[in-house]
Design an enzyme around this catalytic site. Structure first.
Site, PDB file in Angstrom:
ATOM      1  N   GLN A 125       0.851  -1.187   0.000  1.00 17.38           N
ATOM      2  CA  GLN A 125       0.000   0.000   0.000  1.00 17.38           C
ATOM      3  C   GLN A 125       0.889   1.239   0.000  1.00 17.38           C
ATOM      4  O   GLN A 125       1.617   1.478   0.959  1.00 17.38           O
ATOM      5  CB  GLN A 125      -0.861  -0.072   1.263  1.00 17.38           C
ATOM      6  N   GLU A 243     -10.093  -2.833   5.502  1.00 14.89           N
ATOM      7  CA  GLU A 243      -9.189  -3.425   6.488  1.00 14.89           C
ATOM      8  C   GLU A 243     -10.032  -4.315   7.384  1.00 14.89           C
ATOM      9  O   GLU A 243     -10.999  -3.864   7.983  1.00 14.89           O
ATOM     10  CB  GLU A 243      -8.514  -2.322   7.318  1.00 14.89           C
TER      11      GLU A 243
END
Lengths: 403, 368
Positions: A125, A243
């Site tokens: 990320q 997440e």
């Protein structure tokens, strides 16, 4: 009130345990460094993928099991009990791939999803930057349109696993003359592309777990864009929402170990375990650490009942990081001058306490600083108004900037 | 995983909250606060009895409803929210629990009086400054008669039956003593929380009978600690709600004070403390209901966390309100006072921190 599984949960746990017992034992124990652990983790990921345990909550259409969040938690608990490798793929499967599935064209989804589920390709990320940490929308990495391509220039920071990743999800500024949240666009990048340089970050704790990633005239295709131009913030929020609700983990030594250390540490004519100040301070810290663990059971209860977990789940890291820091400091302080020694052979609990003390500052910052977490609790849980922002409605190029 | 109240218990909570909103407004609390002659609100007490609250956990053969301790936790939290000026904890968590845990058949007959509201309890341990210790205890039973002075005793003026810690032969034990006996002299003492009753009680040859063994007092306080923790959480949550509402409405420097991080972070910390206290209290409730060996550590953790949460919320609740919060007319000081009252009612947080460490040591010895 109790801690037992529902009949459905117990049945799932039994199935998961049977699978793990049949397959996990044959896995080689990693003996070397990170690359060796990655190799073992890849093997395990492929086995899970073959049996439908790689992405339990994903829809079947994308190789998932169409399971519940509770099933995912149960599977993780059983994995943790057997010590199988679970690192390396969390960011990719938890955050990047759901974004690819949602925003990329069909042929790219086909291309990326399978290899990611099987652990053949790893994703990272590329969000944080030197000038964009807590205030992520302040990213300065530029993407400039050039025909059917984009040219990337800038720097990302605190990128976990960039050095072993194949691809990354990258947020960049495509229009600095728009207000900061509006001039952003999301892309995926191939980390082997020319112009990308990955350097490890040497942490204050001595370890090397993160990277900085430099982009020097990196050319990518417009086909690598995820979402519309200028919608990068919306896509980033989508990615972060994915997440997973992890079971979370306890940090620090268990109470029984700490008591054993206290009893072995001289204090005056008695031991640290007889010292009133230590006993009181430990008790205060214990109820907070314990409170975080117990709060997790409340979150799991909501999941088990098919409800959305309550906001209490947000307190975990905020409490745990500071308590770990204070507890470690307190135990080391009680050693007197000997506490300065940071040596696995000489220090208490094989150096674990010293390790925790040096890692705690990072835990208080990573994944939301203490201050940002307090803002989130105050604004999203308690409903207090946001602070006025001086840079929200003016062009990013004209917003005040420091270092 | 089932680590929360059940649907039935949430239903009980809703009923209790509606009932207390109607019967225990802030005027009822202030009525006792401002009138030194009243130990409690007798109308509210009668209404609680009529609702069956004093009978909730008592066995059916003694006129009770036979419900669980977790159900009682729900009521405790609601009573704490509204600062109820009644001797509920003394009667239900302490006296009734002691009778159920250790009472003889004859002693247990008193449970019928509790269920019917004819009996109010109290526990008399302290005799002066400092944490009581068995070695220094002066109250003594000689020839079946109790002698000594207990100071202070929570609910000692309202109570009809006391649990009194006293020396008896070589032992330090709890005794049941009828407070209507003419040998008993009692008087109110001024207190930090005038909405709750506090007394000095002198026993001068009072008839009494021992209840339970030497270990009863600690086992009893463990159980009460869990239930009182829920009262504290109820109060702490109320402080948070009031402070958040105020911080949204009150403007300073052109914006709500709740948009300033100094206030925002204070209230976030208050929320965190309350959640930490709640989770520890749930574990205490589970340990209490299930009869777990871990009750001593679970109860102490619940108490330490709840004392901290309520004190912080009450203290910073006044601070959030600023000057208005320091007035008698504002309700913030009622929580400040109640937080202190609940802090010290069954032993101070200072003593309970030490007790928690000892309980964890015992648990560690068991594990190793």
């Amino acid at each position: 009130m109790d801690f037992s599984d529902t009949p459905e949960e117990a049945a799932y746990r039994a199935r998961a345990a049977a699978f793990l017992d049949a397959h996990a034992a044959d896995l080689p124990r990693p003996t070397g460094g990170e690359m060796d652990r990655l190799a073992v983790a890849r093997r395990w990921q492929a086995i899970k993928a073959d049996h439908g345990y790689a992405c339990i909550t994903w829809p079947r259409e994308w190789g998932g099991a169409g399971g519940t969040a509770m099933e995912q938690v149960i599977f993780r608990q059983e994995e943790a009990r057997r010590g199988v490798p679970i690192a390396f793929f969390g960011i990719g499967l938890g955050l990047c791939l759901p974004t690819v599935i949602r925003y990329a064209p069909a042929e790219q989804r086909e291309r990326f999803v399978g290899p990611a589920i099987r652990g053949e390709q790893v994703w990272c990320q590329l969000f944080s930057e030197p000038a964009a940490g807590s205030d992520l929308a302040g990213v300065r990495t530029r993407a400039v349109r050039d025909g059917d391509d984009w040219i990337l220039n800038g720097q990302k920071l605190w990128t976990s696993g960039a050095h072993y990743s194949d691809y990354g999800l990258l947020i960049a500024r495509t229009d600095p003359d728009l207000p900061k949240h509006k001039g952003l666009t999301m892309f995926w990048v191939d980390l082997k592309a020319p112009g990308i340089e990955i350097r490890p970050i040497h942490q204050m704790s001595g370890g090397v777990e993160f990277n900085e990633v430099f982009f020097n005239d990196v050319r990518i295709s417009d086909a690598q864009r995820l979402g519309e131009v200028g919608e990068g913030w919306k896509v980033a929020i989508f990615a972060l929402m994915n997440e997973r609700v992890e079971g979370g983990k306890d940090r620090g030594l268990p109470a029984a170990r700490i008591i054993a250390i206290a009893r072995a540490t001289p204090a005056g004519d008695a031991t640290l375990a007889d010292d009133g100040a230590f006993r009181a301070a430990f008790a205060d810290g214990y109820v907070r650490m314990r409170g975080v663990s117990l709060t997790r059971y409340r979150t799991l209860t909501a999941m088990s009942r098919g409800q959305t977990p309550g906001p209490e789940a947000s307190i975990g890291k905020l409490v745990m990081a500071s308590e770990l820091q204070e507890l470690s400091r307190r135990l080391i302080e009680a050693q007197g001058a000997y506490g300065l020694i940071d040596d696995e052979a000489l220090s208490m609990a094989d150096g674990t306490v010293h390790h925790d003390l040096l890692h705690a500052p990072g835990i208080r910052i990573a994944g939301g600083t203490d201050e940002i977490l307090r803002n989130i609790i105050a604004e999203r849980v308690l409903g207090l108004p946001a602070e006025p922002r001086v840079d929200k409605d003016i062009p990013f190029s004209q917003a005040p900037k420091g270092i | 995983m089932n680590f929360d109240f059940s649907e039935d218990q949430e239903h009980l909570r809703n009923e209790a909250r509606r009932f207390l909103e109607a019967r225990c407004g802030i005027g009822v609390v202030r009525g006792v606060l401002d009138d030194g002659a009243r130990s409690h609100d007798a109308d509210l007490w009668a209404a609680l009895v009529e609702q069956g609250w004093t009978a909730l956990t008592l066995p059916e053969e003694h006129g009770g409803l036979g419900m669980g301790r977790t159900d009682l936790c729900v009521l405790a939290e609601e009573l704490g929210r509204v600062l109820a000026p009644v001797p509920f904890a003394s009667t239900v968590y302490l006296l009734a629990e002691a009778l159920m845990m250790a009472g003889t058949a004859a002693q247990r007959e008193r449970l019928k009086d509790i269920a019917a509201g004819r009996c109010i309890g109290c526990i008399a341990i302290a005799e002066g400054p400092g944490e009581p210790s068995p070695a220094r205890l002066a109250a003594e039973v000689r020839g079946g008669r109790l002698h000594g002075v207990k100071l202070p005793v929570v609910d000692g003026n309202a109570a009809t039956l006391a649990l009194v810690l006293a020396r008896n032969g070589g032992q330090v034990r709890l005794h049941l003593a009828d407070l209507t006996d003419p040998s008993v002299t009692r008087a109110p003492v001024d207190t930090l929380d005038p909405a709750r009753d506090l007394a000095r009680i002198a026993f001068d040859g009072t008839p009494c009978e021992p209840i339970g063994d030497e270990g009863l007092v600690d086992r009893l306080l463990d159980r009460a600690a869990v239930l009182i923790a829920f009262e504290q959480i109820g109060g702490a949550d109320r402080c948070l709600e009031t402070s958040v509402e105020f911080a949204k409405m009150r403007y300073a420097f052109g914006r709500p004070i709740g948009s300033q991080q100094a206030i925002k972070h204070k209230l976030a910390d208050m929320y965190v403390n309350n959640q930490i206290a709640r989770s520890n209290a749930y574990y205490g409730a589970w340990a209490l209901e299930s009869g777990s060996d871990e009750l001593p550590s679970a109860a102490a953790a619940a108490r330490v966390a709840a004392c901290h949460a309520y004190w912080y919320a009450a203290r910073e609740g006044i601070q959030t309100h600023g000057g208005i919060g320091f007035t008698w007319e504002a309700d913030q000081h009622l929580h400040y006072r109640r937080a202190l009252q609940l802090d010290m009612t069954i032993g101070s947080p200072r003593a309970w921190r030490d007790r928690l460490f000892s309980a964890l040591e015992a648990q560690a010895d068991e594990e190793l």
